[in-house]
Design a protein around this motif. Structure first.
Motif, short mmCIF file in Angstrom:
data_model
loop_
_atom_site.label_atom_id
_atom_site.label_comp_id
_atom_site.label_asym_id
_atom_site.label_seq_id
_atom_site.Cartn_x
_atom_site.Cartn_y
_atom_site.Cartn_z
N THR A 192 0.75 -1.40 -0.10
CA THR A 192 0.14 -0.08 0.09
C THR A 192 0.75 1.25 -0.06
OG1 THR A 192 -0.03 0.22 2.52
CG2 THR A 192 -1.89 -1.30 1.39
N ALA A 193 0.32 2.17 -0.69
CA ALA A 193 1.26 3.58 -0.63
C ALA A 193 1.34 4.03 0.71
CB ALA A 193 0.33 4.39 -1.53
N VAL A 194 0.46 4.15 1.47
CA VAL A 194 0.45 5.09 2.58
C VAL A 194 1.34 4.31 3.66
CG1 VAL A 194 -1.98 6.01 2.58
CG2 VAL A 194 -1.67 3.59 3.50
N SER A 195 1.69 2.96 3.50
CA SER A 195 2.60 2.40 4.48
C SER A 195 4.11 2.88 4.13
CB SER A 195 2.52 0.85 4.02
OG SER A 195 3.11 0.36 2.90
N TYR A 207 3.68 10.75 7.95
CA TYR A 207 2.18 11.61 7.58
C TYR A 207 1.19 11.08 8.41
CZ TYR A 207 5.15 13.74 3.82
OH TYR A 207 6.01 14.58 3.15
N ALA A 208 1.24 11.39 9.70
CA ALA A 208 -0.13 10.69 10.63
C ALA A 208 -1.31 11.56 10.29
CB ALA A 208 0.68 10.83 11.98
N ASP A 209 -1.13 12.82 9.90
CA ASP A 209 -2.49 13.74 9.77
C ASP A 209 -2.96 13.78 8.20
OD1 ASP A 209 -0.13 14.75 8.60
OD2 ASP A 209 -0.61 16.89 9.36
N ILE A 210 -2.92 12.57 7.52
CA ILE A 210 -3.32 12.47 6.10
C ILE A 210 -4.84 12.93 6.03
CG2 ILE A 210 -3.84 11.20 4.10
CD1 ILE A 210 -1.35 9.56 5.00
N CYS A 231 4.26 23.76 -1.65
CA CYS A 231 3.92 22.96 -0.43
C CYS A 231 4.51 21.59 -0.54
CB CYS A 231 2.53 22.85 -0.18
SG CYS A 231 1.60 22.21 -1.55
N ASP A 232 4.42 20.95 0.55
CA ASP A 232 4.89 19.35 0.26
C ASP A 232 3.84 18.75 -0.52
OD1 ASP A 232 4.96 16.69 1.29
OD2 ASP A 232 5.63 16.88 3.00
N TRP A 233 4.69 18.15 -1.57
CA TRP A 233 4.12 17.63 -2.83
C TRP A 233 3.38 16.40 -2.30
CZ3 TRP A 233 8.01 18.38 -7.08
CH2 TRP A 233 7.96 19.70 -7.61
N LEU A 234 4.24 15.58 -1.29
CA LEU A 234 3.55 14.31 -0.93
C LEU A 234 2.35 14.61 -0.16
CD1 LEU A 234 6.94 12.53 0.00
CD2 LEU A 234 5.91 12.29 -1.99
N HIS A 235 2.38 15.35 0.81
CA HIS A 235 1.13 15.48 1.60
C HIS A 235 0.22 15.96 0.58
CE1 HIS A 235 -0.71 15.86 5.41
NE2 HIS A 235 0.30 16.11 6.27
N PHE A 236 0.33 17.10 -0.31
CA PHE A 236 -0.81 17.21 -1.15
C PHE A 236 -1.43 15.91 -1.76
CE2 PHE A 236 -2.62 18.58 -5.09
CZ PHE A 236 -3.13 19.99 -4.78
N VAL A 237 -0.55 15.12 -2.58
CA VAL A 237 -1.07 13.93 -3.03
C VAL A 237 -1.67 13.38 -2.17
CG1 VAL A 237 -0.75 12.05 -4.51
CG2 VAL A 237 0.46 14.17 -4.93
N LEU A 238 -1.18 12.73 -0.97
CA LEU A 238 -1.92 11.81 0.10
C LEU A 238 -3.12 12.51 0.46
CD1 LEU A 238 1.25 10.99 2.17
CD2 LEU A 238 -0.19 9.33 0.64
N ASP A 239 -3.07 13.83 0.65
CA ASP A 239 -4.65 14.29 1.27
C ASP A 239 -5.64 14.19 -0.03
OD1 ASP A 239 -3.29 15.29 3.37
OD2 ASP A 239 -3.08 17.12 3.05
#
Length: 390
Positions: free
Chosen positions: A140-143, A148-151, A193-201
């Motif tokens: 899984t991607a989120v693993s 990033y505990a606040d997705i 911004c944080d691109w990873l956080h943006f996509v995960l959100d």
């Protein structure tokens, strides 16, 4: 309507007339020399099975490599007229560069690849799998992002989203990029911004693994995965495990946050000749000299169909693999095995890499943004492929 054979003969006769009218000085450059700039042409002595370029590609006449050079020369002038923003055309057959033309540019100029970068990302993920840095594309991607505990917008669908879903463009995410103005892709590119956080959100709009939808954000996420498993940024991973092995010394990558994350969805810059090396690696089933840079299994898997009959992007419908486009040779989508496909990487504004295993051929087209994709696409299918005579 003229029959194909007759039409081809008429075309070639006209080409001969044009050549005589536009520079028929027998002491001037031949069509073969016009097709390959600033290179010494050598005889074709092998089929390229055991050839890999060193500092530069060897070059030969198109006719010696089994292609109609007069047809290619005349039609290349037409291509240039149709797309004045064309910058590079490189065609390699049997390991010989038979076209190497650079318009208002040179062979050493770095050029934006746009979404051709995605297909390079596919190779990098394959290398990480080969090295067992990634255990399976079904992870899984989120693993990979415990920090990033606040997705936001987390649900069970996002929890199930896998690397394979990202690679096959079946994310189920509400991430679109056409029309570009106001799209999530534009927001990502402009946010600082944080691109990873943006996509995960990004919210989910469907079930992962079900429906194909173009998603550059998911490919950017793969860059974060590569850093997470290797401990180095994805561009360093590429340099160590791909570029250096292929003799690619010059490259650049647009970067953002976090930590200079490379834009894996469209930020890579290479020379046209070096992009041809990427295609040649795929043509040679992941092998370079004595090194299996990426496994043949991954080349097969990533260029096998995962979606079919995708329309609305190109003049003909296409199938899709794992970050590679697939154009059926017979024009019928979803038919046959991998050998029936032209493997392609495509970037906006006329950036193309074509790999034709059946004809042992690689072709690269690079254009300034705004140049348009279709002239080069049509030149490949309507001129390069029909020019092959043996």
């Amino acid at each position: 309507m003229l029959k194909v054979g007759l039409r081809r003969r008429v075309h070639l006769c006209l080409a001969t007339i044009l050549l005589l009218a536009c520079g028929g000085d027998p002491s001037g450059p031949s069509p073969a020399e016009e097709l390959v700039q600033d290179a010494t042409l050598v005889p074709v002595t092998d089929m390229g099975d055991h050839y890999w370029p060193e500092n530069a590609w060897r070059s030969a006449s198109a006719s010696d490599a089994g292609m109609n050079e007069t047809q290619l020369f005349i039609s290349l002038q037409n291509l240039r007229a149709a797309n004045p923003l064309l910058r590079s055309v490189v065609v390699v057959r049997h390991g010989y560069r038979v076209i190497g033309r650079y318009f208002n540019s040179s062979a050493i100029d770095l050029h934006t690849l746009q979404s051709v970068s995605k297909s390079v990302t596919s190779l990098l993920v394959g290398i990480a799998l080969d090295k067992r840095l990634i255990q399976s594309p079904d992870q899984t991607a989120v693993s990979f992002f415990p920090e990033y505990a606040d997705i936001r917008n987390m649900d069970d669908r996002k929890q199930r989203l896998t690397l394979l879903d990202l690679l096959s463009m079946k994310t189920g995410m509400a991430f679109f990029e056409s029309p570009y103005p106001g799209s999530p892709l534009q927001q990502l590119n402009d946010c600082g911004c944080d691109w990873l956080h943006f996509v995960l959100d990004t919210p989910m709009s469907g079930e992962p693994g079900n429906q194909w939808a173009y998603n550059s954000g998911g490919v950017i996420l793969l860059g974060g995965v590569l850093r997470a498993v290797s401990g180095v940024p994805a561009d360093e991973f590429a340099q160590q495990n791909l570029f250096a092995k292929l003799g690619i010394a010059r490259y650049s990558w647009y970067k953002g946050l976090p930590n200079g994350l490379p834009h894996m969805g469209g930020g890579l810059l290479l020379t046209a000749d070096d992009l041809a090396r990427i295609g040649y690696l795929v043509l040679r089933h992941g092998r370079w000299n004595e090194d299996q840079v990426v496994s043949a299994d991954w080349i097969d898997r990533s260029t096998a169909r995962t979606s079919q009959s995708i329309s609305g992007y190109f003049p003909r419908s296409a199938d899709y693999g794992l970050l590679w486009w697939l154009f059926p040779r017979n024009g019928i989508n979803g038919s046959g095995s991998n050998g029936d496909y032209i493997i392609a990487a495509s970037g906006t504004g006329g950036q193309w890499l074509f790999v034709d295993p059946a004809n042992d051929l690689v072709a690269v087209f690079l254009s300034d943004l705004g140049g348009g994709s279709w002239p080069s696409f049509n030149y490949f299918f309507d001129e390069i492929l029909p020019s092959i005579e043996r």
